[in-house]
Design a protein around this motif. Structure first.
Motif, PDB file in Angstrom:
ATOM      1  N   VAL A  99       0.835  -1.211   0.000  1.00  0.00           N
ATOM      2  CA  VAL A  99       0.000   0.000   0.000  1.00  0.00           C
ATOM      3  C   VAL A  99       0.866   1.256   0.000  1.00  0.00           C
ATOM      4  O   VAL A  99       1.914   1.300   0.633  1.00  0.00           O
ATOM      5  CB  VAL A  99      -0.962  -0.005   1.218  1.00  0.00           C
ATOM      6  CG1 VAL A  99      -0.207  -0.118   2.524  1.00  0.00           C
ATOM      7  CG2 VAL A  99      -1.871   1.223   1.225  1.00  0.00           C
ATOM      8  N   ARG A 100       0.406   2.247  -0.760  1.00  0.00           N
ATOM      9  CA  ARG A 100       1.042   3.565  -0.691  1.00  0.00           C
ATOM     10  C   ARG A 100       0.248   4.377   0.328  1.00  0.00           C
ATOM     11  O   ARG A 100      -0.942   4.652   0.125  1.00  0.00           O
ATOM     12  CB  ARG A 100       1.037   4.242  -2.067  1.00  0.00           C
ATOM     13  CG  ARG A 100       1.861   5.521  -2.120  1.00  0.00           C
ATOM     14  CD  ARG A 100       1.874   6.130  -3.507  1.00  0.00           C
ATOM     15  NE  ARG A 100       2.469   5.258  -4.498  1.00  0.00           N
ATOM     16  CZ  ARG A 100       3.777   5.115  -4.729  1.00  0.00           C
ATOM     17  NH1 ARG A 100       4.640   5.829  -4.018  1.00  0.00           N
ATOM     18  NH2 ARG A 100       4.229   4.291  -5.652  1.00  0.00           N
ATOM     19  N   GLY A 101       0.889   4.720   1.433  1.00  0.00           N
ATOM     20  CA  GLY A 101       0.188   5.409   2.514  1.00  0.00           C
ATOM     21  C   GLY A 101      -0.244   6.811   2.131  1.00  0.00           C
ATOM     22  O   GLY A 101       0.169   7.342   1.090  1.00  0.00           O
ATOM     23  N   SER A 102      -1.042   7.419   2.982  1.00  0.00           N
ATOM     24  CA  SER A 102      -1.503   8.781   2.711  1.00  0.00           C
ATOM     25  C   SER A 102      -0.322   9.751   2.690  1.00  0.00           C
ATOM     26  O   SER A 102      -0.405  10.834   2.123  1.00  0.00           O
ATOM     27  CB  SER A 102      -2.536   9.210   3.761  1.00  0.00           C
ATOM     28  OG  SER A 102      -2.004   8.993   5.047  1.00  0.00           O
ATOM     29  N   ASP A 103       0.827   9.336   3.271  1.00  0.00           N
ATOM     30  CA  ASP A 103       2.038  10.161   3.213  1.00  0.00           C
ATOM     31  C   ASP A 103       2.864   9.884   1.956  1.00  0.00           C
ATOM     32  O   ASP A 103       3.955  10.425   1.790  1.00  0.00           O
ATOM     33  CB  ASP A 103       2.895   9.897   4.460  1.00  0.00           C
ATOM     34  CG  ASP A 103       3.253   8.415   4.609  1.00  0.00           C
ATOM     35  OD1 ASP A 103       2.807   7.597   3.777  1.00  0.00           O
ATOM     36  OD2 ASP A 103       3.979   8.063   5.560  1.00  0.00           O
ATOM     37  N   GLY A 104       2.362   9.030   1.068  1.00  0.00           N
ATOM     38  CA  GLY A 104       3.058   8.729  -0.190  1.00  0.00           C
ATOM     39  C   GLY A 104       4.076   7.615  -0.079  1.00  0.00           C
ATOM     40  O   GLY A 104       4.611   7.141  -1.087  1.00  0.00           O
ATOM     41  N   GLN A 105       4.351   7.129   1.138  1.00  0.00           N
ATOM     42  CA  GLN A 105       5.370   6.080   1.316  1.00  0.00           C
ATOM     43  C   GLN A 105       4.778   4.692   1.071  1.00  0.00           C
ATOM     44  O   GLN A 105       3.647   4.411   1.491  1.00  0.00           O
ATOM     45  CB  GLN A 105       5.916   6.159   2.742  1.00  0.00           C
ATOM     46  CG  GLN A 105       7.175   5.324   2.922  1.00  0.00           C
ATOM     47  CD  GLN A 105       7.691   5.417   4.354  1.00  0.00           C
ATOM     48  OE1 GLN A 105       7.580   6.443   5.018  1.00  0.00           O
ATOM     49  NE2 GLN A 105       8.245   4.300   4.825  1.00  0.00           N
TER      50      GLN A 105
END
Ligand code: FES
Ligand SMILES: [Fe+2]
Length: 477
Positions: A99-105
């Motif tokens: 998953v790409r987190g809401s922080d982009g990571q």
């Protein structure tokens, strides 16, 4: 390796409870001792006991010692471009969310609720701001942290330390050309160290797409009644089977006869091989430098290759560029790819049981391909190596029957012969006529398969990365 006694169920439970309560362990415990001595594996003699493919204990040890430790392929950047994008896959038998987190990571997690183990994500791909367990509704953010617990005040008295009960996280993730790899083992070396000299060949396969890469659509997924190592070995390059196993596509005029020149090269923990020095349908318009190819059907992608090869010749020299397309490759243990003049595919073969494996496969293309070229690539990929592809069916049938032939009481006692080209091994520099990393053999060789089992044995006989690293250094080129 010495055989050791497996801990009793009671001991295992005690260990598990002790480390699960330790937040630093992220809910995991160390690998248990191996269950038994390894079957006979003698790559230098080209011999392999067939228990390697069929024995339940060997298989269980592989899950612990190979799949819980090695760098494993997860997915491609282009499948999760936006915050909240996710896809599900496996690492060994463990279900995983990428998953790409809401922080982009980009992170990856064991797809199992910390409450009772329910898979918290049932979809194959999508976009979300949280993962809510369907069973009792514990809810996790895209960074894996536990955020919501029903009846938190009433039943946990508001005291449970939510920070200790986030999703179990994959220890490391790194990417090359957008290909995302992960490992459960925080002590694993960097992906760059793991690949070693193979990075050069990976660059020839994926680095030539200057506009980036993307996978087309979703994955092709299917199961095969075979051990996961049969397809991994085949994609490490098995030109030996092409004329016999793929006789029918050849008779249909889909394939050209093989050239006798070719190579098998192992470098780092990767293996690549193909024939070389064949002309392409686009070669009439270029400088006439032949490149490896065997598909007889014309495909506009060959003109793209022509341009890429010229650019790579300036970057890496003509001799290395001449290898494009590079053919078959496997990165230990179960990530494989095929680079042809008509299409490229990437696949990961997940283990399900000693005699069962599940393929996840994608057609991968340059992001900036013209739509008609992209479509021609997609169609040729499906025709040849989709689940019902002409060549894939040939291969799958052989791998299943290999497994059947070695699964019986007598069959599993017999040794496999892996001696093709034994004693003819040489350096990659010699094979390619230019300075290049690695070593291997000619087109009729099982050098890469023998090297795969040197690596496999090192993994299976080592208790940790601390002991595995020097073992791998000793046997790698
Ligand atoms: S199993 Fe997930 S909340 Fe109970
Ligand atoms: Fe094949």
């Amino acid at each position: 390796m010495t055989a050791t006694t497996r801990p009793t169920a009671h001991q295992e439970d005690s260990q598990s409870m002790a480390t699960t309560a330790d937040p630093a362990s992220n809910g995991r415990r160390g690998a248990p001792a191996p269950r038994r001595a390894l079957p006979l594996v003698e790559p230098d003699a080209g011999l392999l006991e067939r228990a390697v493919y069929v024995d339940e204990d060997v298989y269980n040890d592989e899950l612990e010692r190979v799949f819980a430790r090695a760098w494993l392929y997860l997915g491609h950047d282009s499948q999760i471009p936006e915050p909240g994008d996710y896809m599900t896959t496996f690492m060994g038998e463990d279900p995983v969310i990428l998953v790409r987190g809401s922080d982009g990571q980009v992170r990856a997690f064991l797809n199992a609720c910390r409450h009772r183990g329910m898979r918290v994500c049932r979809a194959e791909e999508g976009n979300t701001s949280f993962f809510r367990c369907p069973y009792h509704a514990w809810t996790y953010a895209t960074d894996g942290s536990l955020r919501g617990v029903p009846k938190f005040r009433e039943a946990y008295e508001g005291t449970m330390a939510k920070n200790d009960w986030g999703l179990v996280q994959v220890a490391k993730i790194e990417s090359r050309y957008g290909l995302l790899f992960g490992t459960w083992d925080e002590h694993a070396p960097s992906l760059g160290d793991y690949l070693g000299g193979f990075a050069v060949y990976l660059d020839l396969i994926f680095g030539r797409a200057k506009g980036g890469l993307e996978v087309i659509g979703g994955a092709h997924k299917w199961t095969i009644e075979t051990n996961w190592k049969h397809p991994a070995e085949n994609f490490a390059c098995d030109m030996y089977h092409v004329e016999s196993a793929h006789q029918r596509p050849a008779e249909l005029g889909l394939m050209e006869p093989l050239e006798l020149g070719g190579y098998e090269i192992s470098a780092g923990l990767g293996y690549v091989g193909h024939q070389h020095n064949r002309a392409l349908s686009s070669d009439g318009v270029d400088d006439g430098m032949p490149i490896s190819a065997y598909w007889a059907m014309p495909n506009p992608y060959t003109y793209v290759l022509h341009e890429q090869r010229a650019a790579m010749a300036l970057e890496l020299g003509e001799q290395l560029a001449r290898m494009i397309p590079l053919g078959h490759a496997t990165i230990f243990p179960n990530f494989s790819l095929l680079d042809t003049e008509s299409f490229r595919l990437i696949r990961v073969v997940h283990p399900l049981a000693p005699g069962r494996a599940m393929v996840y496969q994608w057609c991968i293309v340059e992001s900036d391909l013209d739509p008609e070229v992209r479509d021609a690539v997609r169609k040729q990929y499906i025709l040849a190596f989709g689940p019902a592809g002409l060549l894939e069916q040939d291969d799958g049938e052989n791998w299943r029957e290999c497994q059947n032939g070695m699964s019986g009481t007598i069959g599993r006692r017999v040794s496999t012969n892996m001696g093709l080209g034994l004693g003819q091994d040489t350096t990659a520099t010699e094979l390619l006529g230019t300075e290049a990393p690695g070593a291997g053999g000619g087109i009729w060789s099982e050098a890469n398969q023998r090297q795969f089992y040197r690596h496999w044995r090192a993994f299976m006989e080592s208790d940790s990365w601390a002991t595995l690293r020097p073992r791998l250094s000793d046997v790698s080129f």
